[in-house]
Write a protein that holds these residues in place. Structure first.
Motif, PDB file in Angstrom:
ATOM      1  N   GLN A 105      -3.687  -5.336   4.548  1.00  0.00           N
ATOM      2  CA  GLN A 105      -4.084  -6.347   6.130  1.00  0.00           C
ATOM      3  C   GLN A 105      -2.717  -6.778   6.704  1.00  0.00           C
ATOM      4  N   TYR A 106      -1.767  -6.553   6.200  1.00  0.00           N
ATOM      5  CA  TYR A 106      -0.046  -7.500   6.867  1.00  0.00           C
ATOM      6  C   TYR A 106       0.207  -6.108   6.751  1.00  0.00           C
ATOM      7  N   PRO A 107       0.286  -5.157   7.095  1.00  0.00           N
ATOM      8  CA  PRO A 107       1.674  -4.580   7.455  1.00  0.00           C
ATOM      9  C   PRO A 107       3.038  -4.849   8.817  1.00  0.00           C
ATOM     10  N   LEU A 108       2.949  -6.025   9.537  1.00  0.00           N
ATOM     11  CA  LEU A 108       3.540  -7.023   9.429  1.00  0.00           C
ATOM     12  C   LEU A 108       4.312  -7.851   8.327  1.00  0.00           C
ATOM     13  N   PHE A 109       3.650  -8.342   7.457  1.00  0.00           N
ATOM     14  CA  PHE A 109       3.982  -8.654   6.705  1.00  0.00           C
ATOM     15  C   PHE A 109       5.245  -8.313   6.007  1.00  0.00           C
ATOM     16  N   LYS A 110       4.202  -7.463   5.471  1.00  0.00           N
ATOM     17  CA  LYS A 110       5.467  -6.547   4.523  1.00  0.00           C
ATOM     18  C   LYS A 110       6.280  -6.197   5.089  1.00  0.00           C
ATOM     19  N   LYS A 111       6.863  -6.307   6.440  1.00  0.00           N
ATOM     20  CA  LYS A 111       7.868  -6.128   7.806  1.00  0.00           C
ATOM     21  C   LYS A 111       8.680  -6.693   6.918  1.00  0.00           C
ATOM     22  N   MET A 112       7.857  -8.075   7.541  1.00  0.00           N
ATOM     23  CA  MET A 112       8.925  -9.101   7.912  1.00  0.00           C
ATOM     24  C   MET A 112       9.017  -9.970   7.127  1.00  0.00           C
ATOM     25  N   LEU A 116      -0.516   3.482   4.855  1.00  0.00           N
ATOM     26  CA  LEU A 116      -1.118   3.591   5.665  1.00  0.00           C
ATOM     27  C   LEU A 116      -1.863   2.793   6.090  1.00  0.00           C
ATOM     28  N   ARG A 117      -2.742   3.337   7.632  1.00  0.00           N
ATOM     29  CA  ARG A 117      -3.388   2.240   7.987  1.00  0.00           C
ATOM     30  C   ARG A 117      -5.654   1.776   7.613  1.00  0.00           C
ATOM     31  N   CYS A 139      -7.540   9.043  11.606  1.00  0.00           N
ATOM     32  CA  CYS A 139      -8.015   7.673  12.499  1.00  0.00           C
ATOM     33  C   CYS A 139      -7.197   6.842  13.674  1.00  0.00           C
ATOM     34  N   GLN A 140      -5.977   6.954  14.695  1.00  0.00           N
ATOM     35  CA  GLN A 140      -6.562   7.032  15.907  1.00  0.00           C
ATOM     36  C   GLN A 140      -7.618   7.074  16.555  1.00  0.00           C
ATOM     37  N   SER A 141      -7.942   8.442  16.597  1.00  0.00           N
ATOM     38  CA  SER A 141      -9.161   9.146  16.951  1.00  0.00           C
ATOM     39  C   SER A 141      -9.739   8.247  16.807  1.00  0.00           C
ATOM     40  N   LEU A 142     -10.203   8.125  15.617  1.00  0.00           N
ATOM     41  CA  LEU A 142     -11.429   6.926  15.474  1.00  0.00           C
ATOM     42  C   LEU A 142     -11.850   5.672  16.305  1.00  0.00           C
TER      43      LEU A 142
END
Ligand SMILES: [Zn+2]
Ligand SMILES: [Zn+2]
Ligand SMILES: [Zn+2]
Lengths: 440, 571
Positions: free
Chosen positions: B321-328, A335-336, A266-269
């Protein structure tokens, strides 16, 4: 300690060290700075007191929302001084060897005894006649019974033998005991104990074990055989739970590297590299999804294996499910997000343009330099590099530092001199490199 | 020298040595706390540890031979006999046994004799024998370590063992120094030295002597030398929460609040598991409120555009969309509850005013003004009795020898406002505990020219922040130690000074008999950041707030006759 609880009033701007009265804060500071250099920390706090504006606790500034958000989330907590040290696990001391030595010596006795009993047990259950009298003969042949004629009391419970309390014998050691003190070992179980590879006798539902289908044993012999059986059970028990659990763990073991790989791809993309294409990364994502489903399914299965509520077993199964759900949520579902084709295009285009620009700039620089070299090549070739250097910022910097060094020397601040000298050396090296590269 | 990391490494080692498989961890009351300070339950679950059992629980026997059992216990005789019972009738397949401190050969022998089923695979000593509160702060959670001014023997032993474990856990040798004027410090220093001597072989084998760096120093000091710091109201997040809501093993109970959400009846505040807390534990109260409000606004804005979060797919999408939300989101709501309560306390009890006067009494010098303002506050009904007693206590300590000392009339004022006899007695106890006769340091800076002038400047130029003027005495002590200026006659070295004096130590362990405070933890944190190469770990018999400190003082003065306060006749 007898404090001279003073309340003596000190007036004016007294120097804390020599107690001279300096009339004003700024005079005091400069006096302090020039005469009491060693008290650096006091000086620092004086400066702080004079310099800082009043700040109060209830901060009413309306900082930009976004900025606060970012600041609060950024994890800048790992301060430098903790990172300096690679910490390894602390001192440990094992005393396992000592425990094993003590235990070994002690258990050897038991082991020989258990072995003796096992050999007897093997002989007893092998070819055991079904007819009661023949069976009795067979049993006495394997293990001679103690002569009980002089025994008046049961050695175990000390109750007197009589018409209703008759003498019996343990089939394994031959000792005397009463019926109440006897324990019966299921003959099928006995067979399984001596030959663990034999097919397990189908568990008859709660059938009472009596003289007929069991072996009469004393408590001591019974316990030794029971212990042996337990050890075997643990070794052989590969329950449904164990199987499901191991499958689940193996999926987790596959998921870990998959996630790492996905992140890398993913980062590579996002970096605009062309190593992987979107389809590759999508496939990886699909694979992780499959693993997550598998883990989810198995852990749900484990949670629903029948147990009595509130028991350890029930808690275990719940915990396994909980841990798996947490793992899926935290590691597999977070996952991102993948970039879209359009985004990737854009990144690649930008990357390409950047490279273009860089090459162009480099080329221009080289050309300029060549022009200059040619210009200067005429009259004084030997002094080529010195003339165009007057405005080199490095030279200027070096001169400034030389000045600092001189001053520091004058004030005998040699620690400072050393640092400045090191800086100067760095600059010289840099300057020479620059000259070399411009020559070529 | 990160003590949280040290304990974590030990526990991770335990979970790894037993190999893969379903695990249960069997602990006692103390080790349960030790573990829960550094790992959350979900973190431990990820290490395949699925059951948490107490060795002293009397639950029924189960056959759980498919599980591996990690045993983590303090090596007490009670635990040994409980473990013997467990090994005689083992519930689990195999046992990996770890003691949190040195265990005797005799005890190992007893265990070996009970292990007839040969279920024990490992017996080890690991030295995770203290509560790691923060990376540079540890405690033994002992309330009231002294009785009648001398050690409770059980507590003395616990502290000495714990300090030995601390050194072994971060692999440091140390010379032991202690506050000369304090009998309890001297006793503890001796005991630690004895333990270090007894384990000389273990230390020599595992901690190579490094002549390059100065030997680390362990400094044992007495709370009695600074009875002021634990009395002051606090304005940094962690310290404030402890003062107003009480932190116990990283947990804060909010159950007493009306309408508190069921998830927040007890909240965990741990810098290891909560990024918001880690980031803000030393922020002042105003900053936190601001940060929090911004976060909430931000989240609400975002939440509005995504109201539909019902199915797993929705959740996935949202989290993507909001991985930060999950964390915070979870932690922010929690902190909103906590900060909300703090804020309510501040207004309800006039804490700003109280704190301002506390700071001035502690840091400045103006008897008549302070007395007047103190009297005013005592007549203010919004001020809690506890704070009123605290203020009078501070006054009593600060102006103990002042010619116009008005303590008896202040005590009269406390009585008039209906303060309990118990609480009034606390003021007297405080003076007996930490009055001038009991202190070896110049707590109020009455003799040191530098300090006198500093204070004067403060008065003239105003201070940076009127609520945080105070710096604990510990700061001066530690700075002296760092500079190699801590006087050997006041802080002697066990076994004599072997040239360590004057060498500037880089690694320092400082232990306060009678308890440390979060203000001091903050101070140590700042010193660690300011002086490069210096690493200090602070410890205390416990971590105090003013309430627990009053209890500490009470226990220490139990049965001691009043000798320095006899002239105060109205108590
Ligand atoms: Zn001067
Ligand atoms: Zn027998
Ligand atoms: Zn009997």
């Amino acid at each position: 300690m007898a404090a001279t609880n003073d309340e003596e009033i000190l007036e004016g701007f007294l120097c804390p060290i020599c107690k001279a009265d300096l009339k004003s804060a700024s005079q005091l500071t400069s006096h302090f700075e020039s005469l009491h250099q060693e008290e650096q920390d006091v000086l620092k706090s004086l400066k702080e007191i004079f310099g800082k504006a009043k700040k109060i606790i209830l901060n009413n500034d309306d900082t930009d929302l976004k900025e606060t958000f970012d600041r609060a989330l950024k994890f800048s907590y790992q301060e430098s001084y903790y990172l300096n040290e690679e910490q390894t696990v602390g001192v440990c001391r094992s005393t396992t060897d000592y425990l094993k030595a003590v235990r070994g010596a002690r258990l050897e006795r038991y082991a020989t005894e258990t072995n003796k009993l096992l050999i007897r047990l093997d002989k007893l259950v092998c070819n055991m006649p079904t007819e009661p009298n023949q069976r009795k003969l067979h049993e006495q042949e394997v293990v001679p019974w103690l002569d009980g004629s002089s025994v008046k009391l049961c050695p175990n419970c000390a109750k007197a033998f009589n018409l209703t309390r008759r003498k019996h014998h343990c089939r394994l050691c031959g000792s005397i005991l009463c019926h109440d003190c006897s324990l019966f070992l299921d003959i099928d179980i006995a067979r399984a104990v001596v030959d663990p590879s034999a097919p397990h006798a189908s568990n008859q539902p709660e059938q009472e074990i009596t003289e007929k289908n069991g072996l009469r044993l004393c408590e001591h012999c019974f316990n030794l055989i029971e212990l042996r059986k337990q050890v075997q059970d643990t070794r052989n028990a590969k329950t449904v739970l164990m199987t499901a659990y191991e499958q689940m763990r193996s999926l987790m073991d596959q998921a870990r590297p998959a996630v790492a790989m996905y992140e890398k791809m993913c980062q590579s993309l996002f970096d605009g590299e062309t190593t992987y294409n979107l389809t590759d990364v999508n496939a990886m994502r699909g694979r992780i999804g499959k693993l997550a489903e598998g883990i989810d399914l198995l852990s749900k299965q484990i949670a629903t294996f029948p147990t009595d509520p509130g028991t350890r077993q029930a808690r275990l199964q719940n915990s396994i499910r909980q841990a798996a759900a947490h793992y899926i949520k935290e590691d597999l579902l977070s996952l991102r997000k993948l970039p879209t084709e359009a985004q990737i295009e854009e990144v690649r285009r930008q990357r390409y343009e950047r490279a273009e620009r860089q090459i162009k700039m480099e080329r221009e620089r080289m050309e300029k330099q060549r022009d200059r070299m040619e210009e200067l090549a005429g009259p004084s070739v030997s002094r080529v590099n010195n003339d165009d250097d007057d405005d080199n910022p490095l030279l200027e910097q070096m001169n400034i530092i030389r000045g600092y060094i001189k001053e520091a020397r004058k004030e005998l601040k040699f620690e400072e001199v050393a640092i400045l000298e090191a800086n100067l050396k760095e600059l010289k090296k840099e300057y020479q490199l620059q000259k070399l590269s411009s020559k070529s | 020298m990160n003590v949280i990391q040290a304990v974590k490494l030990y526990i991770t080692k335990m979970t790894e040595e037993s190999g893969p498989g379903m695990k249960v961890i069997l602990m006692d009351k103390d080790t349960t706390s030790i573990v829960s300070m550094v790992f959350s339950q979900s973190e431990i679950l990820q290490k395949e540890v699925y059951l948490f059992e107490r060795i002293d629980s009397h639950s029924k026997w189960d056959n759980m031979k498919h599980m591996k059992c990690i045993v983590f216990l303090r090596p007490t005789s009670e635990n040994i006999s409980l473990l013997c019972r467990e090994l005689r009738y083992p519930k689990y397949g195999v046992y990996f046994i770890y003691f949190s401190n040195v265990i005797s050969k005799a005890d190992i022998k007893t265990l070996a004799e009970c292990d007839e089923q040969e279920t024990v695979r490992e017996v080890q000593e690991v030295f995770a024998d203290y509560l790691a509160v923060d990376r540079h702060l540890f405690s033994f959670n002992i309330a009231g370590c002294l009785h009648g001014r001398s050690w409770n023997q059980h507590h003395l032993q616990r502290c000495a063992q714990g300090i030995l474990a601390l050194l072994l856990s971060v692999k440091r040798r140390a010379v032991v120094r202690y506050e000369a004027a304090s009998e309890p410090c001297a006793r503890l220093a001796e005991r630690v030295r004895d333990l270090l001597r007894r384990e000389a072989v273990l230390i020599d084998n595992n901690i190579p002597f490094n002549g390059e760096i100065p030997t680390p120093q362990l400094l044992i000091i007495d709370r009695r030398d600074d009875p002021v710091t634990p009395l002051l109201s606090q304005w940094t997040y962690q310290a404030m929460v402890h003062e107003l809501l009480t932190i116990n093993n990283n947990r804060v109970s909010l159950a007493h609040l009306p309408e508190v959400h069921k998830d927040f009846k007890e909240v965990v505040l741990s810098s290891e598991q909560d990024e918001f807390y880690a980031k803000n534990l030393y922020s002042n109260f105003g900053e936190i409120g601001q940060t929090m409000k911004s976060l909430m606004d931000e989240f609400q804005k975002k939440a509005k555009s995504h109201q539909k979060v019902e199915s797993i797919a929705d959740m996935k999408h949202f989290v993507e969309q909001y991985p930060l939300f999950k964390k915070m989101s979870g932690t922010v709501t929690k902190h909103v509850t906590v900060v909300g309560e703090l804020s309510a306390c501040v207004t309800r009890h006039n804490l700003l005013e109280v704190s301002e006067l506390e700071q001035e009494i502690a840091c400045q010098s103006d008897h008549s003004k302070h007395l007047q303002r103190l009297k005013n506050l005592l007549s203010n009904a919004a001020v809690r009795h506890h704070d009123a007693a605290k203020l009078v206590g501070l006054y009593a300590l600060r102006y103990e020898k002042h010619a116009s000392n008005a303590l008896p009339s202040l005590i009269e004022a406390l009585k008039n406002r209906g303060v309990s006899e118990q609480l009034i007695k606390s003021v007297i106890n405080l003076l007996e505990y930490g009055g001038a006769h009991a202190r070896q340091s110049d707590l109020f800076g009455l003799q040191d020219a530098v300090k006198i002038t500093k204070r004067l400047f403060k008065g003239l130029n105003g201070v940076e922040n009127i609520y945080t003027q105070h710096t604990p005495l510990l700061k001066d002590t530690l700075e002296d130690l760092i500079k190699g200026k801590l006087r050997e006659n006041l802080y002697p070295t066990m076994g004599g000074d072997d040239g360590a004096y004057g060498r500037r130590p880089q690694d320092i362990f400082v232990f306060i008999v009678g308890g440390a405070t979060y203000e001091e933890a903050l101070c140590v944190h700042q010193i660690n950041q300011t002086y490069s190469g210096v690493r200090i770990v602070l410890g205390g018999t416990t971590v105090h707030n003013s309430t627990s400190f009053f209890e500490e003082v009470k226990a220490a003065m139990q049965g001691v006759h009043r000798t320095h306060t006899r002239h105060i006749r109205n108590v």
